[in-house]
Design a protein around this motif. Structure first.
Motif, PDB file in Angstrom:
ATOM      1  N   TYR A  70      32.535   8.547  38.006  1.00 49.58           N
ATOM      2  CA  TYR A  70      33.564   9.278  37.255  1.00 49.58           C
ATOM      3  C   TYR A  70      34.967   8.761  37.529  1.00 49.58           C
ATOM      4  N   GLY A  71      35.232   8.407  38.778  1.00 50.21           N
ATOM      5  CA  GLY A  71      36.585   8.043  39.190  1.00 50.21           C
ATOM      6  C   GLY A  71      37.086   9.038  40.230  1.00 50.21           C
ATOM      7  N   THR A  72      38.169   8.712  40.863  1.00 51.05           N
ATOM      8  CA  THR A  72      38.622   9.525  41.995  1.00 51.05           C
ATOM      9  C   THR A  72      39.839  10.381  41.685  1.00 51.05           C
ATOM     10  N   ASP A  73      40.297  10.395  40.447  1.00 49.32           N
ATOM     11  CA  ASP A  73      41.461  11.211  40.107  1.00 49.32           C
ATOM     12  C   ASP A  73      41.033  12.661  39.873  1.00 49.32           C
ATOM     13  N   VAL A  74      40.545  13.279  40.947  1.00 47.74           N
ATOM     14  CA  VAL A  74      40.071  14.657  40.866  1.00 47.74           C
ATOM     15  C   VAL A  74      40.757  15.474  41.955  1.00 47.74           C
ATOM     16  N   ASP A  75      40.800  16.778  41.754  1.00 46.22           N
ATOM     17  CA  ASP A  75      41.380  17.694  42.732  1.00 46.22           C
ATOM     18  C   ASP A  75      40.233  18.445  43.399  1.00 46.22           C
ATOM     19  N   LEU A  76      39.952  18.114  44.643  1.00 53.15           N
ATOM     20  CA  LEU A  76      38.804  18.703  45.335  1.00 53.15           C
ATOM     21  C   LEU A  76      38.982  20.198  45.554  1.00 53.15           C
ATOM     22  N   ASP A  77      40.218  20.662  45.769  1.00 50.72           N
ATOM     23  CA  ASP A  77      40.444  22.098  45.927  1.00 50.72           C
ATOM     24  C   ASP A  77      40.103  22.846  44.640  1.00 50.72           C
ATOM     25  N   VAL A  78      40.408  22.240  43.508  1.00 52.39           N
ATOM     26  CA  VAL A  78      40.080  22.870  42.225  1.00 52.39           C
ATOM     27  C   VAL A  78      38.569  22.913  42.029  1.00 52.39           C
ATOM     28  N   ILE A  79      37.877  21.833  42.375  1.00 60.97           N
ATOM     29  CA  ILE A  79      36.420  21.821  42.273  1.00 60.97           C
ATOM     30  C   ILE A  79      35.824  22.906  43.163  1.00 60.97           C
ATOM     31  N   ARG A  80      36.312  23.030  44.381  1.00 63.21           N
ATOM     32  CA  ARG A  80      35.835  24.099  45.269  1.00 63.21           C
ATOM     33  C   ARG A  80      36.136  25.471  44.670  1.00 63.21           C
ATOM     34  N   GLY A  81      37.302  25.585  44.053  1.00 62.09           N
ATOM     35  CA  GLY A  81      37.645  26.841  43.399  1.00 62.09           C
ATOM     36  C   GLY A  81      36.666  27.203  42.294  1.00 62.09           C
ATOM     37  N   TRP A  82      36.279  26.197  41.502  1.00 59.32           N
ATOM     38  CA  TRP A  82      35.309  26.459  40.431  1.00 59.32           C
ATOM     39  C   TRP A  82      33.924  26.781  40.993  1.00 59.32           C
ATOM     40  N   TRP A  83      33.547  26.187  42.131  1.00 64.14           N
ATOM     41  CA  TRP A  83      32.264  26.554  42.751  1.00 64.14           C
ATOM     42  C   TRP A  83      32.245  28.060  43.054  1.00 64.14           C
ATOM     43  N   SER A  84      33.326  28.554  43.647  1.00 70.31           N
ATOM     44  CA  SER A  84      33.393  29.983  43.970  1.00 70.31           C
ATOM     45  C   SER A  84      33.488  30.829  42.702  1.00 70.31           C
ATOM     46  N   LEU A  85      34.331  30.392  41.768  1.00 70.74           N
ATOM     47  CA  LEU A  85      34.532  31.171  40.542  1.00 70.74           C
ATOM     48  C   LEU A  85      33.240  31.283  39.741  1.00 70.74           C
ATOM     49  N   ARG A  86      32.556  30.182  39.576  1.00 71.43           N
ATOM     50  CA  ARG A  86      31.290  30.196  38.814  1.00 71.43           C
ATOM     51  C   ARG A  86      30.258  31.093  39.494  1.00 71.43           C
ATOM     52  N   SER A  87      30.156  30.993  40.818  1.00 67.08           N
ATOM     53  CA  SER A  87      29.143  31.765  41.537  1.00 67.08           C
ATOM     54  C   SER A  87      29.455  33.262  41.486  1.00 67.08           C
ATOM     55  N   LEU A  88      30.723  33.613  41.616  1.00 72.49           N
ATOM     56  CA  LEU A  88      31.112  35.024  41.498  1.00 72.49           C
ATOM     57  C   LEU A  88      30.915  35.527  40.068  1.00 72.49           C
ATOM     58  N   GLY A  89      31.346  34.727  39.110  1.00 74.29           N
ATOM     59  CA  GLY A  89      31.335  35.173  37.725  1.00 74.29           C
ATOM     60  C   GLY A  89      29.973  35.250  37.082  1.00 74.29           C
ATOM     61  N   ALA A  90      29.014  34.473  37.593  1.00 74.76           N
ATOM     62  CA  ALA A  90      27.688  34.425  36.968  1.00 74.76           C
ATOM     63  C   ALA A  90      26.668  35.337  37.632  1.00 74.76           C
ATOM     64  N   SER A  91      26.960  35.843  38.828  1.00 73.67           N
ATOM     65  CA  SER A  91      25.938  36.535  39.618  1.00 73.67           C
ATOM     66  C   SER A  91      25.395  37.780  38.928  1.00 73.67           C
ATOM     67  N   ARG A  92      26.276  38.611  38.369  1.00 76.36           N
ATOM     68  CA  ARG A  92      25.765  39.826  37.712  1.00 76.36           C
ATOM     69  C   ARG A  92      24.867  39.471  36.536  1.00 76.36           C
ATOM     70  N   TRP A  93      25.289  38.493  35.711  1.00 80.03           N
ATOM     71  CA  TRP A  93      24.459  38.089  34.569  1.00 80.03           C
ATOM     72  C   TRP A  93      23.104  37.612  35.053  1.00 80.03           C
ATOM     73  N   LEU A  94      23.069  36.827  36.105  1.00 81.24           N
ATOM     74  CA  LEU A  94      21.805  36.318  36.619  1.00 81.24           C
ATOM     75  C   LEU A  94      20.898  37.456  37.074  1.00 81.24           C
ATOM     76  N   VAL A  95      21.458  38.404  37.815  1.00 81.08           N
ATOM     77  CA  VAL A  95      20.671  39.547  38.299  1.00 81.08           C
ATOM     78  C   VAL A  95      20.122  40.346  37.133  1.00 81.08           C
ATOM     79  N   GLU A  96      20.962  40.606  36.133  1.00 80.71           N
ATOM     80  CA  GLU A  96      20.555  41.456  35.004  1.00 80.71           C
ATOM     81  C   GLU A  96      19.583  40.755  34.056  1.00 80.71           C
ATOM     82  N   HIS A  97      19.453  39.432  34.160  1.00 78.69           N
ATOM     83  CA  HIS A  97      18.546  38.692  33.275  1.00 78.69           C
ATOM     84  C   HIS A  97      17.341  38.129  34.020  1.00 78.69           C
ATOM     85  N   GLY A  98      17.076  38.664  35.200  1.00 81.31           N
ATOM     86  CA  GLY A  98      15.829  38.326  35.888  1.00 81.31           C
ATOM     87  C   GLY A  98      15.877  37.092  36.752  1.00 81.31           C
ATOM     88  N   PHE A  99      17.065  36.549  37.023  1.00 85.70           N
ATOM     89  CA  PHE A  99      17.199  35.402  37.909  1.00 85.70           C
ATOM     90  C   PHE A  99      17.638  35.884  39.292  1.00 85.70           C
TER      91      PHE A  99
END
Length: 245
Positions: free
Chosen positions: A200-229
């Motif tokens: 991909y290349g190295t022009d990335v912001d690792l703090d932002v990627i870490r932020g999205w890891w947390s955001l995605r995991s927090l934001g998706a958890s209820r949907w996953l639980v309610e849909h049998g995952f």
């Protein structure tokens, strides 16, 4: 007759595999419309559309195997991850699709509501949610929109040896944050981020990627639980959240 394999099924949509054909059934035809148009616009390999008869879309299977699965170590080679990274870069450099993604304010509002539910329901400890909400803040900043896949899980990227053969499930494609695609592709596979960035290349912001890891995991958890995952399975969303502590 070939055996019918249920790939995924819940109240919103289902995907079946019959031989070398995938049949996608979606209650919301907008999702199918976006998927078909996004695959036509994307400058990287995608499945061939065999036919479409609402609410069903028939796609040809891609050769190879998925880059990985959440909760399991990826057995794909470093070169395969690099090939995936190169394809994502090509996508992000392509002309924008016509659909805009959610605004920062909309994403933040949804995230706060999901955090409140996780704490109030007792699904996760409040300190775990609070810490990850702090980490997620790094992702909540202005970005220059690019052509994003929108749900670039490892199971949606197919490789054959060291070669990428295609990317599936384009219904959430939009004008979004490049770091989001990179984060979703490495969610639960943080150790493969360096391999991905070789392509991909190295022009990335690792703090932002870490932020999205947390955001995605927090934001998706209820949907996953309610849909049998089960986001509490080893290596899945809850473990991703715990790794931030």
């Amino acid at each position: 007759m070939d055996e019918v394999e249920v790939v995924v099924a819940h109240s919103e949509r289902a995907t079946l595999r019959v031989g070398d054909v995938f049949l996608k059934v979606d209650a919301d035809q907008t999702n199918i419309d976006v998927e078909v148009e996004a695959m036509a616009l994307a400058p990287i390999p995608t499945p061939e559309v065999l036919w479409r008869k609402p609410p069903v879309l028939a796609l040809a299977a891609l050769p190879g195997t998925a880059l990985g699965r959440l909760g399991e170590p990826s057995t794909a080679s470093p070169a395969a991850w690099a090939a995936a990274g190169a394809a994502v870069r090509m996508l992000h450099d392509a002309p924008l699709p016509p659909w805009s993604g959610g605004s920062v304010d909309e994403i933040a509002s949804h995230l706060d509501a999901e955090c409140e539910w996780l704490i109030a329901s007792g699904t996760l400890p409040s300190d775990l949610v609070t810490r990850n909400r702090q980490v997620a803040e790094a992702a909540l900043r202005p970005w220059t929109p690019v052509f994003t896949h929108g749900d670039l899980q490892t199971t949606h990227v197919f490789v054959d040896g060291d070669k990428l053969t295609g990317v599936i499930d384009w219904s959430e494609a939009n004008q979004g944050d490049a770091m989001y695609d990179l984060a979703i592709l490495t969610l639960g596979h943080e150790e493969r981020l360096d391999d991905l960035l070789v392509g991909y290349g190295t022009d990335v912001d690792l703090d932002v990627i870490r932020g999205w890891w947390s955001l995605r995991s927090l934001g998706a958890s209820r949907w996953l639980v309610e849909h049998g995952f089960d986001p509490s399975s080893p290596g899945c969303e809850f473990d991703v959240l715990r790794s931030r502590m």
